[in-house]
Enzyme design. Structure first.
Site, short mmCIF file in Angstrom:
data_model
loop_
_atom_site.label_atom_id
_atom_site.label_comp_id
_atom_site.label_asym_id
_atom_site.label_seq_id
_atom_site.Cartn_x
_atom_site.Cartn_y
_atom_site.Cartn_z
N HIS A 164 0.67 1.35 -13.02
CA HIS A 164 1.40 0.17 -13.49
C HIS A 164 2.89 0.54 -13.61
O HIS A 164 3.22 1.62 -14.12
CB HIS A 164 0.85 -0.26 -14.86
CG HIS A 164 1.54 -1.46 -15.42
ND1 HIS A 164 1.27 -2.74 -14.94
CD2 HIS A 164 2.49 -1.59 -16.37
CE1 HIS A 164 2.05 -3.59 -15.60
NE2 HIS A 164 2.79 -2.93 -16.46
N MET A 201 -4.50 -6.85 -6.26
CA MET A 201 -4.06 -8.02 -7.00
C MET A 201 -5.21 -8.92 -7.46
O MET A 201 -5.04 -10.14 -7.58
CB MET A 201 -3.05 -8.82 -6.17
CG MET A 201 -1.79 -8.04 -5.83
SD MET A 201 -0.96 -7.33 -7.28
CE MET A 201 -0.12 -8.79 -7.88
N ARG A 202 -6.37 -8.36 -7.70
CA ARG A 202 -7.48 -9.12 -8.30
C ARG A 202 -7.76 -8.49 -9.65
O ARG A 202 -7.85 -7.25 -9.74
CB ARG A 202 -8.77 -9.04 -7.46
CG ARG A 202 -8.65 -9.35 -6.00
CD ARG A 202 -8.13 -10.72 -5.71
NE ARG A 202 -8.99 -11.80 -6.20
CZ ARG A 202 -8.62 -13.08 -6.20
NH1 ARG A 202 -7.41 -13.42 -5.78
NH2 ARG A 202 -9.44 -14.01 -6.62
N ILE A 203 -7.89 -9.31 -10.66
CA ILE A 203 -8.27 -8.76 -11.97
C ILE A 203 -9.74 -8.39 -11.90
O ILE A 203 -10.57 -9.21 -11.49
CB ILE A 203 -8.00 -9.80 -13.09
CG1 ILE A 203 -6.50 -10.02 -13.21
CG2 ILE A 203 -8.60 -9.35 -14.41
CD1 ILE A 203 -6.10 -11.15 -14.12
N GLU A 220 6.49 6.48 -8.82
CA GLU A 220 5.06 6.19 -8.69
C GLU A 220 4.43 7.06 -7.61
O GLU A 220 3.31 7.55 -7.75
CB GLU A 220 4.84 4.71 -8.33
CG GLU A 220 5.19 3.75 -9.45
CD GLU A 220 4.88 2.30 -9.08
OE1 GLU A 220 3.81 2.04 -8.52
OE2 GLU A 220 5.72 1.43 -9.35
N ASP A 276 -4.02 -3.80 -18.23
CA ASP A 276 -2.97 -2.80 -18.45
C ASP A 276 -3.13 -2.05 -19.78
O ASP A 276 -2.15 -1.62 -20.39
CB ASP A 276 -1.57 -3.44 -18.34
CG ASP A 276 -1.34 -4.03 -16.95
OD1 ASP A 276 -1.88 -3.46 -15.99
OD2 ASP A 276 -0.65 -5.05 -16.83
N GLY A 292 0.78 -1.24 0.00
CA GLY A 292 0.00 0.00 0.00
C GLY A 292 0.81 1.29 0.00
O GLY A 292 0.33 2.33 0.45
N SER A 293 2.02 1.25 -0.57
CA SER A 293 2.82 2.48 -0.53
C SER A 293 2.24 3.55 -1.47
O SER A 293 2.33 4.75 -1.18
CB SER A 293 4.29 2.20 -0.85
OG SER A 293 4.46 1.83 -2.19
N ASN A 294 1.64 3.15 -2.57
CA ASN A 294 0.99 4.14 -3.43
C ASN A 294 -0.24 4.73 -2.76
O ASN A 294 -0.52 5.93 -2.88
CB ASN A 294 0.63 3.52 -4.79
CG ASN A 294 1.81 3.50 -5.73
OD1 ASN A 294 2.25 4.55 -6.20
ND2 ASN A 294 2.36 2.32 -5.97
C1 GRF Z 1 3.27 -0.89 -7.59
O1 GRF Z 1 4.52 -1.11 -8.19
C2 GRF Z 1 2.23 -0.65 -8.63
O2 GRF Z 1 2.71 -0.01 -9.77
C3 GRF Z 1 1.77 -2.03 -8.98
O3 GRF Z 1 1.81 -2.75 -7.76
C4 GRF Z 1 2.75 -2.15 -6.90
C5 GRF Z 1 2.01 -1.84 -5.64
O4 GRF Z 1 2.85 -1.36 -4.62
N1 GRF Z 1 0.46 -2.00 -9.59
P1 GRF Z 1 2.21 -0.71 -3.33
O5 GRF Z 1 1.28 -1.74 -2.71
O6 GRF Z 1 1.49 0.53 -3.75
O7 GRF Z 1 3.36 -0.41 -2.42
#
Ligand code: GRF
Length: 216
Positions: A111, A92-94, A176, A147, A14-16
């Site tokens: 992405h 991580m679910r499509i 990101e 994507d 969840g860093s983003n």
């Molecule tokens: C990131 O690299 C994002 O681009 C990809 O999954 C990763 C998620 O990282 N979709 P985080 O959970 O946001 O740290």
């Protein structure tokens, strides 16, 4: 004009999401994070969101008999929190075409490559194997194909001699964390708008070299 009401979907670190939450703490940021939703109970990002006082929701996909039922529960939870715009951030679910349709043009993803190059997984391994000298990250509207979708913003990141997938991933991740809040800001301000299947960026959102202004 009210703020864009954002829900963030995560599955792990969840860093983003954290970058978006931090950006939204600025009263001038035009979006607010209404909730963080995870499909996994052990997602580390949930702790961060809780600590920041952001409502968290767990919708465990394993508790549902079908993807359709899982996604209905996700949508209901988002609606309960007043969400009108969804950011996928390491979810991580499509997502199914029905979910994409439900959130049509109100669903974006980040992405770790310069799309349309390196869709899918193992982006950094493949970029290194090809010897590309620039890679990066992309924020795009979500379409049924994985994507693929109108590109909101991209950041280019150099590939350096001696890079490993991990070192490259970490350099891209730093980009990101700047790009995702910037993309959300542009959308919320009406400066990134869909014209058909292409996103137009307002001329006043870029400097004379064409670079996006970033307050972050
Ligand atoms: C990131 O690299 C994002 O681009 C990809 O999954 C990763 C998620 O990282 N979709 P985080 O959970 O946001 O740290």
């Amino acid at each position: 004009m009210g703020k864009l009401k954002v829900g963030i979907l995560i599955s792990g670190r969840g860093s983003n999401m954290a970058a978006l939450v931090e950006a939204a703490r600025d009263p001038a940021f035009p979006a607010e994070v209404c909730c963080v939703l995870s499909n996994r109970p052990d997602a580390k990002g949930l702790d961060f969101a809780r600590e920041r006082g952001i409502p968290t929701v767990l919708v465990d996909h394993k508790a549902y008999a079908s993807k359709a039922e899982f996604e209905v529960a996700v949508t209901e939870a988002l609606m309960d929190h007043g969400v009108d715009f969804v950011c996928l951030a390491g979810f991580m679910r499509i997502v199914s075409p029905a979910f994409i349709e439900r959130w049509h043009n109100r669903l974006i993803n980040i992405h770790p490559s310069l799309l349309p190059s390196y869709k899918g997984l193992h982006t950094h391994e493949r970029a290194l194997a090809d010897g590309v000298k620039l890679t990066g990250c992309t924020v795009h509207f979500v379409r049924a194909e994985m994507d693929v979708g109108p590109i909101v913003a991209q950041a280019a990141v150099p590939v350096l001699t001696g890079d490993t997938p991990d070192s490259l991933a970490s350099r891209i991740l730093t980009a990101e964390h700047r790009l995702y809040p910037l993309a959300v800001r542009l959308i919320a301000e009406g400066k990134a708008t869909l014209k058909g299947e292409v996103v137009d960026i307002a001329p006043d959102a870029v400097d004379e070299t064409g670079r996006l202004f970033s307050a972050i």
